[in-house]
Design a protein around this motif. Structure first.
Motif, mmCIF file in Angstrom:
data_model
loop_
_atom_site.group_PDB
_atom_site.id
_atom_site.type_symbol
_atom_site.label_atom_id
_atom_site.label_comp_id
_atom_site.label_asym_id
_atom_site.label_seq_id
_atom_site.Cartn_x
_atom_site.Cartn_y
_atom_site.Cartn_z
ATOM 1 N N LEU A 173 -2.498 2.615 -8.599
ATOM 2 C CA LEU A 173 -1.988 1.273 -8.341
ATOM 3 C C LEU A 173 -3.001 0.219 -8.735
ATOM 4 O O LEU A 173 -4.186 0.319 -8.434
ATOM 5 N N GLY A 174 -2.541 -0.783 -9.413
ATOM 6 C CA GLY A 174 -3.362 -1.915 -9.780
ATOM 7 C C GLY A 174 -2.442 -3.095 -10.015
ATOM 8 O O GLY A 174 -1.244 -2.932 -10.198
ATOM 9 N N GLY A 175 -2.990 -4.288 -9.970
ATOM 10 C CA GLY A 175 -2.110 -5.428 -10.140
ATOM 11 C C GLY A 175 -2.891 -6.667 -10.507
ATOM 12 O O GLY A 175 -4.073 -6.596 -10.846
ATOM 13 N N ASP A 273 3.670 10.767 12.739
ATOM 14 C CA ASP A 273 3.195 11.397 11.507
ATOM 15 C C ASP A 273 2.463 10.435 10.576
ATOM 16 O O ASP A 273 1.873 10.879 9.586
ATOM 17 N N GLU A 274 2.527 9.137 10.854
ATOM 18 C CA GLU A 274 1.976 8.138 9.932
ATOM 19 C C GLU A 274 0.516 8.442 9.605
ATOM 20 O O GLU A 274 -0.303 8.642 10.491
ATOM 21 N N ALA A 275 0.191 8.456 8.323
ATOM 22 C CA ALA A 275 -1.187 8.736 7.919
ATOM 23 C C ALA A 275 -1.714 7.632 7.003
ATOM 24 O O ALA A 275 -2.427 6.741 7.448
ATOM 25 N N GLU A 276 -1.352 7.677 5.718
ATOM 26 C CA GLU A 276 -1.841 6.699 4.748
ATOM 27 C C GLU A 276 -0.626 6.075 4.044
ATOM 28 O O GLU A 276 -0.229 6.549 2.987
ATOM 29 N N PRO A 277 -0.048 5.031 4.609
ATOM 30 C CA PRO A 277 1.189 4.479 4.044
ATOM 31 C C PRO A 277 0.981 3.924 2.637
ATOM 32 O O PRO A 277 0.139 3.050 2.416
ATOM 33 N N LEU A 278 1.771 4.416 1.703
ATOM 34 C CA LEU A 278 1.679 3.944 0.324
ATOM 35 C C LEU A 278 2.035 2.465 0.219
ATOM 36 O O LEU A 278 1.501 1.750 -0.645
ATOM 37 N N VAL A 279 2.907 1.976 1.107
ATOM 38 C CA VAL A 279 3.317 0.575 1.040
ATOM 39 C C VAL A 279 2.134 -0.379 1.249
ATOM 40 O O VAL A 279 2.120 -1.488 0.713
ATOM 41 N N MET A 280 1.139 0.050 2.023
ATOM 42 C CA MET A 280 -0.061 -0.785 2.186
ATOM 43 C C MET A 280 -0.762 -0.981 0.849
ATOM 44 O O MET A 280 -1.152 -2.093 0.486
ATOM 45 N N ALA A 285 -1.894 -4.117 -4.126
ATOM 46 C CA ALA A 285 -1.798 -4.158 -5.585
ATOM 47 C C ALA A 285 -1.118 -5.427 -6.072
ATOM 48 O O ALA A 285 -1.289 -5.814 -7.233
ATOM 49 N N SER A 286 -0.356 -6.070 -5.199
ATOM 50 C CA SER A 286 0.273 -7.348 -5.543
ATOM 51 C C SER A 286 -0.512 -8.528 -4.980
ATOM 52 O O SER A 286 -0.036 -9.664 -5.030
ATOM 53 N N GLY A 287 -1.683 -8.251 -4.425
ATOM 54 C CA GLY A 287 -2.498 -9.314 -3.855
ATOM 55 C C GLY A 287 -2.032 -9.777 -2.497
ATOM 56 O O GLY A 287 -2.458 -10.832 -2.008
ATOM 57 N N VAL A 288 -1.171 -9.002 -1.852
ATOM 58 C CA VAL A 288 -0.575 -9.400 -0.575
ATOM 59 C C VAL A 288 -1.420 -8.870 0.582
ATOM 60 O O VAL A 288 -1.802 -7.692 0.603
ATOM 61 N N ASP A 289 -1.687 -9.715 1.557
ATOM 62 C CA ASP A 289 -2.406 -9.312 2.758
ATOM 63 C C ASP A 289 -1.517 -8.426 3.619
ATOM 64 O O ASP A 289 -0.275 -8.475 3.517
ATOM 65 N N MET A 327 -4.177 -18.184 4.287
ATOM 66 C CA MET A 327 -3.765 -17.998 2.897
ATOM 67 C C MET A 327 -3.246 -19.295 2.280
ATOM 68 O O MET A 327 -3.424 -19.524 1.084
ATOM 69 N N SER A 328 -2.629 -20.129 3.093
ATOM 70 C CA SER A 328 -2.071 -21.364 2.545
ATOM 71 C C SER A 328 -3.161 -22.328 2.088
ATOM 72 O O SER A 328 -2.924 -23.176 1.223
ATOM 73 N N THR A 329 -4.363 -22.203 2.652
ATOM 74 C CA THR A 329 -5.455 -23.102 2.274
ATOM 75 C C THR A 329 -6.207 -22.626 1.040
ATOM 76 O O THR A 329 -6.875 -23.428 0.383
ATOM 77 N N ASP A 330 -6.130 -21.324 0.726
ATOM 78 C CA ASP A 330 -6.857 -20.798 -0.441
ATOM 79 C C ASP A 330 -6.124 -19.575 -0.981
ATOM 80 O O ASP A 330 -6.595 -18.446 -0.883
ATOM 81 N N TRP A 331 -4.960 -19.799 -1.543
ATOM 82 C CA TRP A 331 -4.088 -18.727 -2.022
ATOM 83 C C TRP A 331 -4.769 -17.839 -3.060
ATOM 84 O O TRP A 331 -4.777 -16.616 -2.944
ATOM 85 N N GLU A 332 -5.352 -18.424 -4.080
ATOM 86 C CA GLU A 332 -5.915 -17.639 -5.180
ATOM 87 C C GLU A 332 -7.094 -16.784 -4.714
ATOM 88 O O GLU A 332 -7.227 -15.626 -5.123
ATOM 89 N N HIS A 333 -7.947 -17.327 -3.862
ATOM 90 C CA HIS A 333 -9.086 -16.553 -3.358
ATOM 91 C C HIS A 333 -8.599 -15.378 -2.518
ATOM 92 O O HIS A 333 -9.131 -14.258 -2.612
ATOM 93 N N ALA A 334 -7.590 -15.615 -1.686
ATOM 94 C CA ALA A 334 -7.059 -14.539 -0.842
ATOM 95 C C ALA A 334 -6.464 -13.424 -1.697
ATOM 96 O O ALA A 334 -6.713 -12.233 -1.454
ATOM 97 N N ARG A 335 -5.690 -13.795 -2.694
ATOM 98 C CA ARG A 335 -5.104 -12.789 -3.580
ATOM 99 C C ARG A 335 -6.183 -11.967 -4.280
ATOM 100 O O ARG A 335 -6.098 -10.742 -4.368
ATOM 101 N N ALA A 336 -7.193 -12.635 -4.781
ATOM 102 C CA ALA A 336 -8.280 -11.938 -5.476
ATOM 103 C C ALA A 336 -8.997 -10.975 -4.534
ATOM 104 O O ALA A 336 -9.386 -9.866 -4.933
ATOM 105 N N ALA A 337 -9.174 -11.380 -3.276
ATOM 106 C CA ALA A 337 -9.850 -10.514 -2.305
ATOM 107 C C ALA A 337 -9.051 -9.244 -2.040
ATOM 108 O O ALA A 337 -9.618 -8.147 -1.916
ATOM 109 N N HIS A 338 -7.736 -9.361 -1.984
ATOM 110 C CA HIS A 338 -6.903 -8.181 -1.728
ATOM 111 C C HIS A 338 -6.898 -7.239 -2.929
ATOM 112 O O HIS A 338 -6.928 -6.012 -2.767
ATOM 113 N N LEU A 339 -6.880 -7.785 -4.123
ATOM 114 C CA LEU A 339 -6.966 -6.952 -5.320
ATOM 115 C C LEU A 339 -8.313 -6.246 -5.399
ATOM 116 O O LEU A 339 -8.403 -5.074 -5.780
#
Length: 370
Positions: A173-175, A273-280, A285-289, A327-339
């Protein structure tokens, strides 16, 4: 797909024991990807586990007989350990391997054995598998807890045998970050929708959030086989058609659009059973927190512990409000941090995969807990 495989393939046969679709679920989806990876590095022979009870019982006997008659010295055996009662049906095959002098690689995808310790099926698996058994867990924390509960407590303690291997290495996964459109603050949740995934709590949590942030929106994606849960979702949409959007199952471009349309992924899972959810990982990968419960390996994967949900409506609503405000105050920085966080997970997963592959192709090599 991972590039962690070394050049060359195993000289012996690699036996793959695991459930494959149908049905399609988290583990069978993973098994497809793992089988494809292993087929690149070795000559594989697949022994399915069956789907119906009768089929599973038959495969339990047939797989044991096949391994007893056809497995040879130098072969490697990879087992995707099934959940719940399926562990007991593995025992004949594991016993056959021991008679053939082969040690299995046992890959655990569920936190059930840790959350509901002691699980007698896992104890028997460890007892039957022999001194050179190897176990694969999805994170260092999961590895250490499993080893402490089942391996270090075993009557005849196996030699060093537990490693960590994140599922992230298989999915590559990458984005990239994208510009945020002019929209209301939007939460998202995607899963196979069940009560244990926290969907009822999610609806209540969103209702509480609307008190402080009436312009907020919620997008829910995924199938459900629970009529009452589906009724609750549809009723919530009917009450708040401008605020709640239920998209059903999403794949491909529709899944990409789902992640592009949200600002914060919410995962209030209490699944045993939850272990390592792929959805996280998909969200990062989309920069979403992500905010999620401290379940399974989630604390090992989340960007910071201050994103962990408490399952208290007021506390969790306040957490979500803080994250949306930040996130609303610094959208681009937050996205970059998640990636960047996902890149770190992927880098470590590639290292783990290289170590796993090297050990897998060298059955004689001693394994220590790494």
């Amino acid at each position: 797909m991972s590039d962690a495989a070394p050049d060359g393939a195993s000289n012996g046969r690699l036996w793959f024991l695991g459930s494959l679709p149908p049905p399609l679920n988290g583990q069978s989806n993973y098994n497809i990807a793992m089988l494809a990876y292993l087929s690149r590095i070795a000559t594989t022979a697949v022994l399915p586990l069956g789907t119906t009870f009768a089929g599973k019982l038959w495969r339990s006997i047939a797989n044991a007989a096949t391994l007893l008659l056809r497995a040879r010295a130098g072969d490697t055996v990879y087992v995707s350990v099934p959940g719940q009662s399926g562990t007991w049906l593995l025992l004949p095959a594991i016993g056959a391997l021991r008679l053939r002098g082969l040690a299995p690689w046992l890959h655990h995808h569920s936190y059930r054995s840790i959350n509901l310790w002691p699980q007698q099926g896992i104890r028997m698996l460890v007892a039957v598998a022999g001194r050179n058994q190897r176990h694969v867990l999805l994170s260092p924390g999961m590895r250490d807890r499993f080893a402490a509960l089942y391996l270090q407590r075993a009557r005849r303690q196996p030699r060093g045998q537990a490693i960590a291997l994140s599922n992230a290495f298989l999915f590559g996964l990458g984005g990239q970050a994208h510009r945020r459109p002019d929209r209301a603050p939007t939460l998202g949740h995607a899963s196979v929708l069940t009560r244990a995934k926290g969907v009822f709590y999610l609806l209540d949590l969103f209702k509480r959030l609307l008190v402080d942030l009436p312009e907020a929106r919620l997008i829910i994606a995924g199938p459900t086989s629970d009529p009452q849960l589906l009724e609750a979702i549809e009723a919530a949409v009917a009450r708040n058609p401008a605020s709640i959007d239920y998209r059903g199952m999403v794949t491909g471009a529709a899944k990409e659009m789902f992640y592009r349309d949200i600002d914060l992924f919410v995962l209030p899972t209490t699944l045993i059973d939850e272990a390592e959810p792929l959805v996280m990982l998909e969200a990062y990968a989309s920069g979403v927190d992500v905010v999620a419960t401290d379940t399974g390996c989630i604390a090992d994967r989340i960007i910071a512990r201050d994103r962990l949900l408490t399952m208290d409506l007021d506390t969790d609503s306040a957490l979500i409000l803080r994250r949306l405000t930040a996130m609303s105050t610094d959208w681009e920085h937050a996205r970059a941090a998640h990636l960047a966080h996902l890149e770190g997970i992927n880098t470590e997963a590639q290292k783990e995969a290289k170590s796993f592959t090297t050990l897998l192709l060298d059955p004689a090599r001693d394994v220590t807990t790494t």
